[in-house]
Design an enzyme around this catalytic site. Structure first.
Site, PDB file in Angstrom:
ATOM      1  CD  GLU A  61      -1.703  -2.433   1.458  1.00 58.16           C
ATOM      2  OE1 GLU A  61      -0.552  -2.636   1.908  1.00 58.16           O
ATOM      3  OE2 GLU A  61      -2.538  -3.336   1.301  1.00 58.16           O
ATOM      4  CG  ASP A  86      -9.700  -1.238   8.666  1.00 59.86           C
ATOM      5  OD1 ASP A  86      -9.913  -1.198   9.868  1.00 59.86           O
ATOM      6  OD2 ASP A  86     -10.607  -1.124   7.813  1.00 59.86           O
ATOM      7  CG  PHE A  87      -6.661  -3.658   3.965  1.00 57.55           C
ATOM      8  CD1 PHE A  87      -6.806  -4.120   5.269  1.00 57.55           C
ATOM      9  CD2 PHE A  87      -7.397  -4.288   2.962  1.00 57.55           C
ATOM     10  CE1 PHE A  87      -7.671  -5.170   5.568  1.00 57.55           C
ATOM     11  CE2 PHE A  87      -8.255  -5.335   3.254  1.00 57.55           C
ATOM     12  CZ  PHE A  87      -8.397  -5.771   4.553  1.00 57.55           C
ATOM     13  CG  HIS A 130     -11.138  -6.487   8.245  1.00 58.46           C
ATOM     14  ND1 HIS A 130      -9.946  -6.781   8.846  1.00 58.46           N
ATOM     15  CD2 HIS A 130     -11.109  -7.094   7.035  1.00 58.46           C
ATOM     16  CE1 HIS A 130      -9.227  -7.556   8.049  1.00 58.46           C
ATOM     17  NE2 HIS A 130      -9.902  -7.758   6.945  1.00 58.46           N
TER      18      HIS A 130
END
Ligand SMILES: Cc1ncc(C[n+]2csc(CCOP(=O)(O)OP(=O)(O)O)c2C)c(N)n1
Lengths: 352, 328
Positions: A61, A86-87, A130
């Site tokens: 990311e 979240d990622f 998540h």
């Protein structure tokens, strides 16, 4: 011409149109060309535009954000997707230290026209890693624009505006909106960033809302209406910049403010709304402004805990009732609900 | 292999027992998931049992383990409580994370399973940190970090390996390469022909690869480096090839989606690690079909008990939603 399509289809349509209009638009991120196509929003793009412009990514990311920044400085307009907000937290460095301030830091000589699609949501045990609603983080960083469309039309209109904006734009989608249907204009339809939308008009109380909470507010307003309370409902659509004029105008009329948020209460977008209204409309207010947001704790996973953690129409009705001195029966809301609290609808079969 | 089995009969049987246990647990979760009482995303490791079991058995109870979203096998392999894991998936207060974490966030400190989380790469530096703590406390423990091929793509992986090598930390890196990250095959994520373990070796971390469906191979390979790590040789990295049978997340099969072929799936099913080891033990005569039947009955009874425990356990009190945010 408008027709009814879902929020996810509206996003897909905006992507197709942007890529048709401008060859420099590219689309990438984990799973954009996989069989599920990011909840259907990127389906068919690779087939239409080729794997040079539409591609999957390594789980990287931070790097992919920096890559987008670099590409955008040479005329590319990247649209990145992340299946969960979240990622994307792994990319905060590139976002905050580079993307947000590049234009400022170099005296306005270059800019970073990137769009970052972040999906957030609640429910189905998504739990602490998540389901985080961190829109206020992004809105807090000068140099970023942040939009959170609620309706299908706004999803399309704001995505097109985001892609063709010359700044980094954080485009936040709530998973529970993806299947929502709405009238969406065909063609090159744009919704300006920074303009809110009044979805209901009333005299007793101003509700300022965003994203999925607006749907809960719409349910609440129906019940409030039957109990003699009429509401102005302002859907923010953009949380940076915020359409303050529309909010102030409404509060000056109703004299009461209830701000909603999908995020933890403290330091939220709702907090900012309450703060500014208190500063600018202090003498107009007839009672203390209120906000409804999540408790200040991580999202629990157990359905027993999310039941009290998540907020919805019942909470809004109760609060608006209190603010207007009425005790309203909220029984009818739960009566109509045929599915559990932690899924968006009957159709949901988990587990994603 | 024959020699190993005859000399280490108990370990050989233990490996089978643990693999069968994980297999039957995962299959029970899969079967009962559609009752929709387990209301959280669940990543099953069916088909990948051998690495979890071999590593968990080779490690000592006081060694640390840390893992990812696909942690059921790692948790059970290390000796985590089945009852508390199932209760956690049910969101009950008796769960190993008291219902606050769910399937993706397991912990059992009584066996030094120090947690598993769902952000890809997120636990790799944490495992290295546990390694640092071991060095500071001058014990001979090991910190074992489980992760998938997808994690290798995160920057934090490189930063963590570099630090572990630099400080010669007692870290055992275990990469389970199942060739997919959700529906993305390895070839769209990493350059063709590159071996992960070779790349890691170039970073100064000794490494090996192996057949992750061969429980004995994994057990022996891992065992052969543990002593060195305990003696202060620094970290070691393993890449074990294996395969996930069921969908990335959830209880179904997803080959119909077309991201992988049915043939590929079937060819891996033929390499079923549990079946393979069972056959070897039967042929070696250390175990009979009757023993296996008894073993399965015992496991099934324990699983039934665990589900019963989970179903009968209370949900957390709603007051707990905002407790334990800070430590007292
Ligand atoms: C930082 C981050 N990016 C993306 C995801 C979404 N995601 C969840 S599991 C997964 C696959 C990871 O693949 P791998 O590490 O090989 O593990 P496997 O699922 O194959 O066991 C991805 C990309 C995530 N959880 N975290």
């Amino acid at each position: 011409m408008t027709r009814k399509i879902t929020y996810a289809q509206a996003i897909n349509e905006a992507m197709v149109q942007a890529m048709e209009m401008d060859k420099s638009v590219i689309c990438y991120g984990l799973g954009v060309d996989d069989p599920k196509g990011v909840f259907g929003t990127t389906l068919g793009l690779k087939e239409k535009f080729g794997s040079e412009r539409v591609f999957d990514m390594p789980t990287s990311e931070n790097a992919m954000t920096g890559v987008a920044i670099g590409a955008s400085m040479n005329g590319i307009r990247p649209v990145m997707t992340h299946q969960r907000l979240d990622f994307f937290l792994l990319a905060m460095d590139q976002l905050v230290n580079n993307a947000a301030k590049w234009h400022y830091m170099f005296g306005g000589q270059t800019s970073v026209p990137i769009t970052i699609r972040l999906l957030l949501g609640r429910g189905w045990g998504q739990g602490p890693t998540h389901s985080q609603n961190l829109q206020a983080w992004f809105a807090h960083i000068p140099g970023l624009k942040v939009v959170m469309p609620t309706t299908a039309a706004d999803a399309k209109g704001l995505l097109l505006s985001s892609i063709f904006d010359n700044n980094p734009v954080i485009f936040i989608e709530h998973r529970w909106l993806h299947n929502l249907e709405g009238e969406v204009p065909e063609g090159d339809y744009r919704v300006p960033i920074g303009k809110a939308q009044k979805l209901r008009t009333g005299d007793d109380i101003t509700i300022v809302s965003l994203s999925y909470m607006t749907i809960e507010a719409l349910h609440a307003i129906e019940i409030l209406g039957r109990n003699g309370i009429s509401c102005d409902l302002i859907d923010l659509r953009s949380v940076n910049p915020i359409d303050w004029e529309m909010i102030y105008g409404s509060v000056r009329k109703t004299k009461k403010l209830l701000a909603l948020d999908t995020a933890a209460e403290s330091f939220s977008v709702a907090s900012e709304v309450v703060a500014r209204v208190s500063m600018e409309c202090f003498n107009d207010l007839k009672c203390a402004p209120k906000r409804i947001a999540l408790p200040d704790c991580p999202t629990p996973t157990s359905p027993a805990l999310t039941k009290v953690f998540d907020k919805g129409a019942v909470d809004i009705v109760n609060m608006a009732g209190k603010m207007t001195g009425k005790n309203i029966d909220t029984g009818e809301i739960s009566k109509h609900k045929t599915y559990p609290h932690d899924v968006p609808g009957d159709w949901f079969k988990g587990p994603f | 292999m024959k020699e190993f089995i005859s000399k280490n009969k108990t370990v050989a049987i233990e490996l089978l027992y643990k693999m069968k246990n994980i297999r039957l647990v995962e299959e029970t979760i899969a079967r009962r998931y559609s009752e929709w009482k387990m209301r959280c995303p669940t990543h099953l490791c069916t088909g990948q049992e051998s690495v979890a079991v071999a590593v968990g058995t080779a490690l000592r109870k006081d060694d640390f383990v840390i893992s990812t979203h696909r942690a059921h096998g790692h948790y059970l392999g290390k000796g985590g409580s089945l009852k508390r894991m199932i209760a956690e998936i049910y969101g009950k207060s008796t769960g190993c994370s008291k219902g606050k974490g769910g399937s993706m966030h397991l912990i059992d400190k009584s066996v030094n399973f120090m947690g598993s989380t769902a952000i890809v790469g997120g636990t790799i530096p944490v495992g290295v940190g546990l390694g640092l703590s071991i060095t500071l406390k001058k014990t001979d423990q090991i910190s074992c970090v489980f992760f998938g091929d997808g994690s290798i793509e995160e920057g934090v992986f490189y930063e963590s390996v570099n630090f572990a090598v630099l400080k010669k930390l007692p870290v055992l890196f275990i990469c389970e390469n199942n060739f997919y990250s959700v529906y993305s095959p390895l070839k769209v994520r990493q350059p063709e022909g590159r071996k992960i373990y070779e790349m890691v070796a170039a970073m100064g971390c000794p490494s090996q690869c192996g057949n992750g469906n061969d429980v004995l191979e994994v057990y022996q390979k891992v065992n052969s480096v543990l002593e060195g790590i305990r003696q202060g040789n620094g970290p070691f990295f393993f890449e074990f090839d294996t395969y996930r049978w069921r969908e990335h997340c959830g209880h179904n099969f997803d080959n119909d989606l077309g991201y992988r072929t049915q043939e590929e799936y079937l060819s891996w099913k033929e390499k079923d690690p549990v079946c393979a080891w069972e056959t070897i033990l039967l042929e070696a005569g250390v175990i009979s079909t009757k023993d296996i039947e008894e073993m399965e009955n015992k496991i099934n009874k324990e699983i039934a008990n665990a589900f019963d425990f989970a179903e009968k356990s209370p949900f957390p009190d709603t007051k707990e939603v905002c407790t334990e945010i800070y430590s007292e």
